[in-house]
Design a protein around this motif. Structure first.
Motif, mmCIF file in Angstrom:
data_model
loop_
_atom_site.group_PDB
_atom_site.id
_atom_site.type_symbol
_atom_site.label_atom_id
_atom_site.label_comp_id
_atom_site.label_asym_id
_atom_site.label_seq_id
_atom_site.Cartn_x
_atom_site.Cartn_y
_atom_site.Cartn_z
ATOM 1 N N UNK A 8 0.145 15.953 -23.181
ATOM 2 C CA UNK A 8 -1.094 15.219 -22.935
ATOM 3 C C UNK A 8 -0.854 13.772 -22.508
ATOM 4 N N UNK A 9 0.037 13.029 -23.209
ATOM 5 C CA UNK A 9 0.320 11.675 -22.707
ATOM 6 C C UNK A 9 0.899 11.688 -21.301
ATOM 7 N N UNK A 10 1.731 12.679 -20.999
ATOM 8 C CA UNK A 10 2.301 12.786 -19.651
ATOM 9 C C UNK A 10 1.209 13.032 -18.615
ATOM 10 N N UNK A 11 0.251 13.893 -18.952
ATOM 11 C CA UNK A 11 -0.829 14.199 -18.011
ATOM 12 C C UNK A 11 -1.709 12.970 -17.777
ATOM 13 N N UNK A 12 -2.061 12.270 -18.865
ATOM 14 C CA UNK A 12 -2.931 11.096 -18.738
ATOM 15 C C UNK A 12 -2.269 10.021 -17.882
ATOM 16 N N UNK A 13 -0.994 9.754 -18.161
ATOM 17 C CA UNK A 13 -0.285 8.749 -17.372
ATOM 18 C C UNK A 13 -0.147 9.199 -15.928
ATOM 19 N N UNK A 14 0.153 10.485 -15.733
ATOM 20 C CA UNK A 14 0.310 11.004 -14.375
ATOM 21 C C UNK A 14 -0.976 10.865 -13.577
ATOM 22 N N UNK A 15 -2.133 11.065 -14.221
ATOM 23 C CA UNK A 15 -3.407 10.933 -13.511
ATOM 24 C C UNK A 15 -3.623 9.505 -13.021
ATOM 25 N N UNK A 16 -3.265 8.533 -13.856
ATOM 26 C CA UNK A 16 -3.379 7.138 -13.435
ATOM 27 C C UNK A 16 -2.458 6.864 -12.250
ATOM 28 N N UNK A 17 -1.229 7.367 -12.330
ATOM 29 C CA UNK A 17 -0.280 7.174 -11.229
ATOM 30 C C UNK A 17 -0.779 7.831 -9.952
ATOM 31 N N UNK A 18 -1.398 9.010 -10.093
ATOM 32 C CA UNK A 18 -1.918 9.717 -8.917
ATOM 33 C C UNK A 18 -3.032 8.910 -8.256
ATOM 34 N N UNK A 19 -3.927 8.347 -9.054
ATOM 35 C CA UNK A 19 -5.034 7.571 -8.500
ATOM 36 C C UNK A 19 -4.516 6.331 -7.774
ATOM 37 N N UNK A 20 -3.648 5.570 -8.431
ATOM 38 C CA UNK A 20 -3.125 4.337 -7.823
ATOM 39 C C UNK A 20 -2.268 4.664 -6.604
ATOM 40 N N UNK A 21 -1.330 5.602 -6.790
ATOM 41 C CA UNK A 21 -0.459 5.959 -5.681
ATOM 42 C C UNK A 21 -1.218 6.603 -4.534
ATOM 43 N N UNK A 22 -2.181 7.474 -4.860
ATOM 44 C CA UNK A 22 -2.962 8.125 -3.815
ATOM 45 C C UNK A 22 -3.761 7.129 -2.993
ATOM 46 N N UNK A 23 -4.341 6.136 -3.656
ATOM 47 C CA UNK A 23 -5.096 5.113 -2.929
ATOM 48 C C UNK A 23 -4.185 4.329 -1.988
ATOM 49 N N UNK A 24 -2.979 4.011 -2.456
ATOM 50 C CA UNK A 24 -2.044 3.254 -1.619
ATOM 51 C C UNK A 24 -1.552 4.088 -0.441
ATOM 52 N N UNK A 25 -1.285 5.373 -0.679
ATOM 53 C CA UNK A 25 -0.861 6.248 0.413
ATOM 54 C C UNK A 25 -1.971 6.374 1.446
ATOM 55 N N UNK A 26 -3.199 6.541 0.984
ATOM 56 C CA UNK A 26 -4.331 6.675 1.899
ATOM 57 C C UNK A 26 -4.536 5.390 2.707
ATOM 58 N N UNK A 27 -4.417 4.246 2.045
ATOM 59 C CA UNK A 27 -4.591 2.964 2.738
ATOM 60 C C UNK A 27 -3.443 2.681 3.696
ATOM 61 N N UNK A 28 -2.235 3.129 3.304
ATOM 62 C CA UNK A 28 -1.030 2.976 4.127
ATOM 63 C C UNK A 28 -0.788 1.500 4.467
ATOM 64 N N UNK A 29 0.006 1.263 5.494
ATOM 65 C CA UNK A 29 0.258 -0.086 5.986
ATOM 66 C C UNK A 29 0.742 -1.027 4.902
ATOM 67 N N UNK A 30 0.250 -2.261 4.910
ATOM 68 C CA UNK A 30 0.732 -3.259 3.946
ATOM 69 C C UNK A 30 0.384 -2.928 2.501
ATOM 70 N N UNK A 31 -0.687 -2.152 2.264
ATOM 71 C CA UNK A 31 -1.043 -1.793 0.895
ATOM 72 C C UNK A 31 0.025 -0.896 0.278
ATOM 73 N N UNK A 32 0.435 0.105 1.029
ATOM 74 C CA UNK A 32 1.479 0.998 0.521
ATOM 75 C C UNK A 32 2.799 0.247 0.392
ATOM 76 N N UNK A 33 3.127 -0.568 1.385
ATOM 77 C CA UNK A 33 4.376 -1.332 1.337
ATOM 78 C C UNK A 33 4.399 -2.269 0.135
ATOM 79 N N UNK A 34 3.246 -2.872 -0.180
ATOM 80 C CA UNK A 34 3.178 -3.780 -1.330
ATOM 81 C C UNK A 34 3.395 -3.025 -2.632
ATOM 82 N N UNK A 35 2.761 -1.847 -2.760
ATOM 83 C CA UNK A 35 2.944 -1.063 -3.984
ATOM 84 C C UNK A 35 4.408 -0.655 -4.145
#
Length: 259
Positions: A8-35
């Protein structure tokens, strides 16, 4: 009884990582590079702490890594490379112990970061999702197969929980991801082999980080991520896969064309 206490802790943390990482991948460009620059900087900080550097030196090396990767995005590759290589060189000067460990892993972290930004820039969203899918599918299949099937350990003195059943399941899952992506792209059958190879390299990255932790006598690279330890613990597999993919894309045609 099968142990899923950490699920459960792994799933909760993974969901946060998915949201943050997914947003950066979708935005691409300097946003992804900054992350990527920030994440890699934190991993270098964790690495330096693991091998015994004090907080001041660890923060300095982590900050230098973030700055080097941020500059690498803005500069031509030829000008960016010396900045990336300056980080392990600075580590050699600043650290008193385990310089070879720092140099090796810092290089892997930095070139993985460079490879990820170039991969998204050059090949786009679908191929970034393929890479993430390969690494995630391999990790999930290995986690569940290892706990449900058990069996002989892969390398018990380094990573006691890893089994051959989980390792092979990770290869199969990665190959299936490659096969699925073939169906929605024009990639050839080589993509299946590349996907399996990336899963293997991801597992090597995981094992290599486990070996360093065991040598240093630490359980996690840090405590930043509940259920996962540190960013280095969570992304060690992606580091291995990203480094190999960077080499593949530099030496061969990618995506692979049908035979």
């Amino acid at each position: 009884m099968t142990n899923f206490a950490d699920l459960m802790p792994r799933i909760a943390t993974a969901l946060v990582l998915v949201v943050v990482g997914g947003a950066a991948v979708w935005a691409a460009g300097p946003w992804f590079a900054a992350l990527i620059a920030v994440v890699c900087g934190i991993m270098v900080w964790e690495l330096a702490r693991m091998i015994g550097a004090d907080q001041k030196r660890s923060l300095a090396l982590g900050g230098l890594s973030t700055g080097a990767l941020a500059a690498a995005y803005a500069l031509p590759l030829g000008l960016a490379l010396p900045l990336l290589l300056a980080v392990p060189m600075a580590g050699i000067a600043a650290l008193h112990l385990h310089r070879r460990i720092f140099m090796t892993f810092a290089l892997a972290i930095l070139f993985a970061g460079l490879g990820l930004t170039q991969h998204l820039t050059n090949f786009g969203l679908i191929w970034m999702l393929w890479l993430i899918g390969v690494v995630v599918a391999s990790d999930i299949a290995g986690y569940f197969a290892g706990r449900l099937l058990g069996g002989p350990k892969f390398w018990p003195t380094v990573s006691p929980k890893k089994t051959w059943s989980g390792t092979v399941a990770g290869w199969v899952a990665a190959g299936l991801v490659g096969w699925a992506v073939m169906g929605v792209t024009t990639a050839g059958i080589d993509l299946i082999g590349i996907s399996v190879a990336l899963a293997m390299m991801a597992q090597m990255g995981d094992i290599a980080e486990s070996a360093v932790k065991r040598k240093m006598g630490v359980k996690d690279s840090s405590n930043l991520l509940p259920g996962h330890g540190g960013l280095f613990d969570r992304f060690d597999a992606m580091l291995g896969a990203a480094v190999l993919l960077f080499v593949i894309e530099s030496l061969a045609e990618f995506p692979p064309v049908p035979a």
